[in-house]
Scaffold this motif. Structure first.
Motif, PDB file in Angstrom:
ATOM      1  N   ASN A  17      19.380  -5.013  24.249  1.00  0.00           N
ATOM      2  CA  ASN A  17      19.201  -6.165  25.135  1.00  0.00           C
ATOM      3  C   ASN A  17      19.554  -5.867  26.581  1.00  0.00           C
ATOM      4  OD1 ASN A  17      18.403  -7.814  22.986  1.00  0.00           O
ATOM      5  ND2 ASN A  17      20.525  -8.200  22.433  1.00  0.00           N
ATOM      6  N   LYS A  18      19.511  -4.598  26.973  1.00  0.00           N
ATOM      7  CA  LYS A  18      19.956  -4.236  28.315  1.00  0.00           C
ATOM      8  C   LYS A  18      18.908  -3.374  29.007  1.00  0.00           C
ATOM      9  CE  LYS A  18      24.298  -2.654  30.299  1.00  0.00           C
ATOM     10  NZ  LYS A  18      25.570  -2.034  29.948  1.00  0.00           N
ATOM     11  N   SER A  19      18.596  -3.730  30.264  1.00  0.00           N
ATOM     12  CA  SER A  19      17.665  -2.950  31.071  1.00  0.00           C
ATOM     13  C   SER A  19      18.390  -2.369  32.265  1.00  0.00           C
ATOM     14  CB  SER A  19      16.519  -3.827  31.575  1.00  0.00           C
ATOM     15  OG  SER A  19      15.730  -4.263  30.494  1.00  0.00           O
ATOM     16  N   CYS A  20      18.047  -1.133  32.626  1.00  0.00           N
ATOM     17  CA  CYS A  20      18.658  -0.462  33.763  1.00  0.00           C
ATOM     18  C   CYS A  20      17.590   0.326  34.509  1.00  0.00           C
ATOM     19  CB  CYS A  20      19.739   0.520  33.310  1.00  0.00           C
ATOM     20  SG  CYS A  20      21.045  -0.251  32.362  1.00  0.00           S
ATOM     21  N   VAL A  21      17.751   0.414  35.829  1.00  0.00           N
ATOM     22  CA  VAL A  21      16.844   1.222  36.637  1.00  0.00           C
ATOM     23  C   VAL A  21      17.434   2.623  36.754  1.00  0.00           C
ATOM     24  CG1 VAL A  21      15.827   1.522  38.928  1.00  0.00           C
ATOM     25  CG2 VAL A  21      16.024  -0.772  37.937  1.00  0.00           C
ATOM     26  N   ILE A  22      16.640   3.618  36.430  1.00  0.00           N
ATOM     27  CA  ILE A  22      17.070   5.015  36.534  1.00  0.00           C
ATOM     28  C   ILE A  22      16.022   5.762  37.357  1.00  0.00           C
ATOM     29  CG2 ILE A  22      17.543   7.161  35.265  1.00  0.00           C
ATOM     30  CD1 ILE A  22      18.529   5.445  32.934  1.00  0.00           C
ATOM     31  N   ARG A  23      16.499   6.560  38.302  1.00  0.00           N
ATOM     32  CA  ARG A  23      15.581   7.363  39.108  1.00  0.00           C
ATOM     33  C   ARG A  23      15.238   8.638  38.339  1.00  0.00           C
ATOM     34  NH1 ARG A  23      13.631   7.556  44.016  1.00  0.00           N
ATOM     35  NH2 ARG A  23      14.964   5.943  44.872  1.00  0.00           N
ATOM     36  N   ILE A  24      13.950   8.848  38.147  1.00  0.00           N
ATOM     37  CA  ILE A  24      13.453  10.069  37.513  1.00  0.00           C
ATOM     38  C   ILE A  24      13.044  11.003  38.647  1.00  0.00           C
ATOM     39  CG2 ILE A  24      11.687  11.034  35.980  1.00  0.00           C
ATOM     40  CD1 ILE A  24      13.738   9.145  34.606  1.00  0.00           C
ATOM     41  N   LEU A  25      13.778  12.097  38.787  1.00  0.00           N
ATOM     42  CA  LEU A  25      13.530  13.006  39.902  1.00  0.00           C
ATOM     43  C   LEU A  25      12.174  13.678  39.829  1.00  0.00           C
ATOM     44  CD1 LEU A  25      17.044  14.623  40.440  1.00  0.00           C
ATOM     45  CD2 LEU A  25      15.932  12.826  41.769  1.00  0.00           C
ATOM     46  N   ASN A  26      11.769  14.071  38.619  1.00  0.00           N
ATOM     47  CA  ASN A  26      10.490  14.755  38.494  1.00  0.00           C
ATOM     48  C   ASN A  26       9.696  14.179  37.332  1.00  0.00           C
ATOM     49  OD1 ASN A  26       8.310  16.433  38.328  1.00  0.00           O
ATOM     50  ND2 ASN A  26       9.470  18.334  38.226  1.00  0.00           N
ATOM     51  N   PRO A  27       8.769  13.244  37.619  1.00  0.00           N
ATOM     52  CA  PRO A  27       7.983  12.638  36.540  1.00  0.00           C
ATOM     53  C   PRO A  27       7.043  13.628  35.846  1.00  0.00           C
ATOM     54  CG  PRO A  27       7.360  11.731  38.692  1.00  0.00           C
ATOM     55  CD  PRO A  27       8.477  12.681  38.928  1.00  0.00           C
ATOM     56  N   LYS A  28       6.953  14.862  36.368  1.00  0.00           N
ATOM     57  CA  LYS A  28       6.103  15.873  35.722  1.00  0.00           C
ATOM     58  C   LYS A  28       6.889  16.725  34.727  1.00  0.00           C
ATOM     59  CE  LYS A  28       2.594  16.063  39.264  1.00  0.00           C
ATOM     60  NZ  LYS A  28       1.816  16.878  40.187  1.00  0.00           N
ATOM     61  N   GLU A  29       8.223  16.510  34.644  1.00  0.00           N
ATOM     62  CA  GLU A  29       9.019  17.189  33.613  1.00  0.00           C
ATOM     63  C   GLU A  29       8.587  16.642  32.259  1.00  0.00           C
ATOM     64  OE1 GLU A  29      11.104  19.578  33.531  1.00  0.00           O
ATOM     65  OE2 GLU A  29      12.010  19.747  35.505  1.00  0.00           O
ATOM     66  N   ASN A  30       8.746  17.447  31.210  1.00  0.00           N
ATOM     67  CA  ASN A  30       8.297  16.966  29.901  1.00  0.00           C
ATOM     68  C   ASN A  30       9.160  15.800  29.411  1.00  0.00           C
ATOM     69  OD1 ASN A  30      10.497  18.024  28.204  1.00  0.00           O
ATOM     70  ND2 ASN A  30       9.648  20.037  28.646  1.00  0.00           N
ATOM     71  N   ILE A  31       8.574  15.032  28.504  1.00  0.00           N
ATOM     72  CA  ILE A  31       9.203  13.818  27.971  1.00  0.00           C
ATOM     73  C   ILE A  31      10.576  14.125  27.365  1.00  0.00           C
ATOM     74  CG2 ILE A  31       8.990  12.037  26.157  1.00  0.00           C
ATOM     75  CD1 ILE A  31       6.789  11.326  27.909  1.00  0.00           C
ATOM     76  N   LYS A  32      10.671  15.224  26.628  1.00  0.00           N
ATOM     77  CA  LYS A  32      11.930  15.597  25.979  1.00  0.00           C
ATOM     78  C   LYS A  32      13.033  15.786  27.036  1.00  0.00           C
ATOM     79  CE  LYS A  32      13.470  18.709  22.363  1.00  0.00           C
ATOM     80  NZ  LYS A  32      13.068  19.761  21.451  1.00  0.00           N
ATOM     81  N   PHE A  33      12.704  16.479  28.128  1.00  0.00           N
ATOM     82  CA  PHE A  33      13.663  16.713  29.215  1.00  0.00           C
ATOM     83  C   PHE A  33      14.059  15.381  29.865  1.00  0.00           C
ATOM     84  CE2 PHE A  33      14.613  17.408  33.707  1.00  0.00           C
ATOM     85  CZ  PHE A  33      15.591  18.390  33.636  1.00  0.00           C
ATOM     86  N   THR A  34      13.079  14.526  30.129  1.00  0.00           N
ATOM     87  CA  THR A  34      13.346  13.221  30.754  1.00  0.00           C
ATOM     88  C   THR A  34      14.261  12.382  29.873  1.00  0.00           C
ATOM     89  OG1 THR A  34      11.225  13.268  31.910  1.00  0.00           O
ATOM     90  CG2 THR A  34      12.278  11.111  31.656  1.00  0.00           C
ATOM     91  N   LEU A  35      13.982  12.342  28.574  1.00  0.00           N
ATOM     92  CA  LEU A  35      14.815  11.579  27.645  1.00  0.00           C
ATOM     93  C   LEU A  35      16.233  12.139  27.623  1.00  0.00           C
ATOM     94  CD1 LEU A  35      15.194   9.361  25.548  1.00  0.00           C
ATOM     95  CD2 LEU A  35      14.324  10.942  23.827  1.00  0.00           C
ATOM     96  N   GLU A  36      16.369  13.451  27.645  1.00  0.00           N
ATOM     97  CA  GLU A  36      17.702  14.063  27.646  1.00  0.00           C
ATOM     98  C   GLU A  36      18.461  13.683  28.919  1.00  0.00           C
ATOM     99  OE1 GLU A  36      20.991  15.307  26.417  1.00  0.00           O
ATOM    100  OE2 GLU A  36      19.306  15.256  25.048  1.00  0.00           O
ATOM    101  N   LYS A  37      17.767  13.625  30.048  1.00  0.00           N
ATOM    102  CA  LYS A  37      18.399  13.214  31.312  1.00  0.00           C
ATOM    103  C   LYS A  37      18.884  11.758  31.218  1.00  0.00           C
ATOM    104  CE  LYS A  37      18.571  16.572  34.154  1.00  0.00           C
ATOM    105  NZ  LYS A  37      19.910  17.138  34.279  1.00  0.00           N
ATOM    106  N   VAL A  38      18.085  10.892  30.629  1.00  0.00           N
ATOM    107  CA  VAL A  38      18.462   9.481  30.458  1.00  0.00           C
ATOM    108  C   VAL A  38      19.679   9.391  29.531  1.00  0.00           C
ATOM    109  CG1 VAL A  38      17.723   7.269  29.480  1.00  0.00           C
ATOM    110  CG2 VAL A  38      16.169   8.570  30.950  1.00  0.00           C
ATOM    111  N   ARG A  39      19.681  10.164  28.456  1.00  0.00           N
ATOM    112  CA  ARG A  39      20.820  10.160  27.526  1.00  0.00           C
ATOM    113  C   ARG A  39      22.083  10.682  28.205  1.00  0.00           C
ATOM    114  NH1 ARG A  39      20.058  12.371  21.887  1.00  0.00           N
ATOM    115  NH2 ARG A  39      21.883  11.079  21.624  1.00  0.00           N
TER     116      ARG A  39
END
Length: 109
Positions: A17-39
């Motif tokens: 039930n929670k939303s947060c804004v996160i800056r993704i530095l490189n949207p061309k990085e693979n999904i797995k890397f992006t998810l790991e950064k969010v985690r």
């Protein structure tokens, strides 16, 4: 690079039930890397973001996926690979301000 903090794009991530804004530095990085950064962000700031445990209370492993809501209101997982090729937020057409969801799947023993 003077405008380094302006790199990337802000994406709204929702989990439970929670939303947060996160800056993704490189949207061309693979999904797995992006998810790991969010985690990683969530681990560093669990009070501001979320607690994303590795295991559930029964000792089963938990796997997380990035996804989004489709037009008909169903959640769609953004696949990490398509025909063996790494996929990124860029490949899925994710833009600044888009809303993504974190999808939790328990992997039974």
């Amino acid at each position: 690079m003077e405008n380094q903090e302006k790199q990337g794009m802000k994406v709204i991530f929702s989990y439970e039930n929670k939303s947060c804004v996160i800056r993704i530095l490189n949207p061309k990085e693979n999904i797995k890397f992006t998810l790991e950064k969010v985690r990683e962000e969530a681990r560093n700031m669990p009070d501001k973001l979320w607690v994303l445990p590795e295991m559930d209370n029964g000792g089963n492993r938990i796997k997380y996926y990035l996804g989004r809501m489709s037009e008909d209101g169903k959640s769609e997982i953004l696949k990490e690979k398509n025909n063996g090729e790494e996929q990124s937020l860029f490949d899925y057409g994710v833009k600044e301000g888009d809303k993504l969801i974190i999808i939790k799947r328990v992997i039974a023993g």
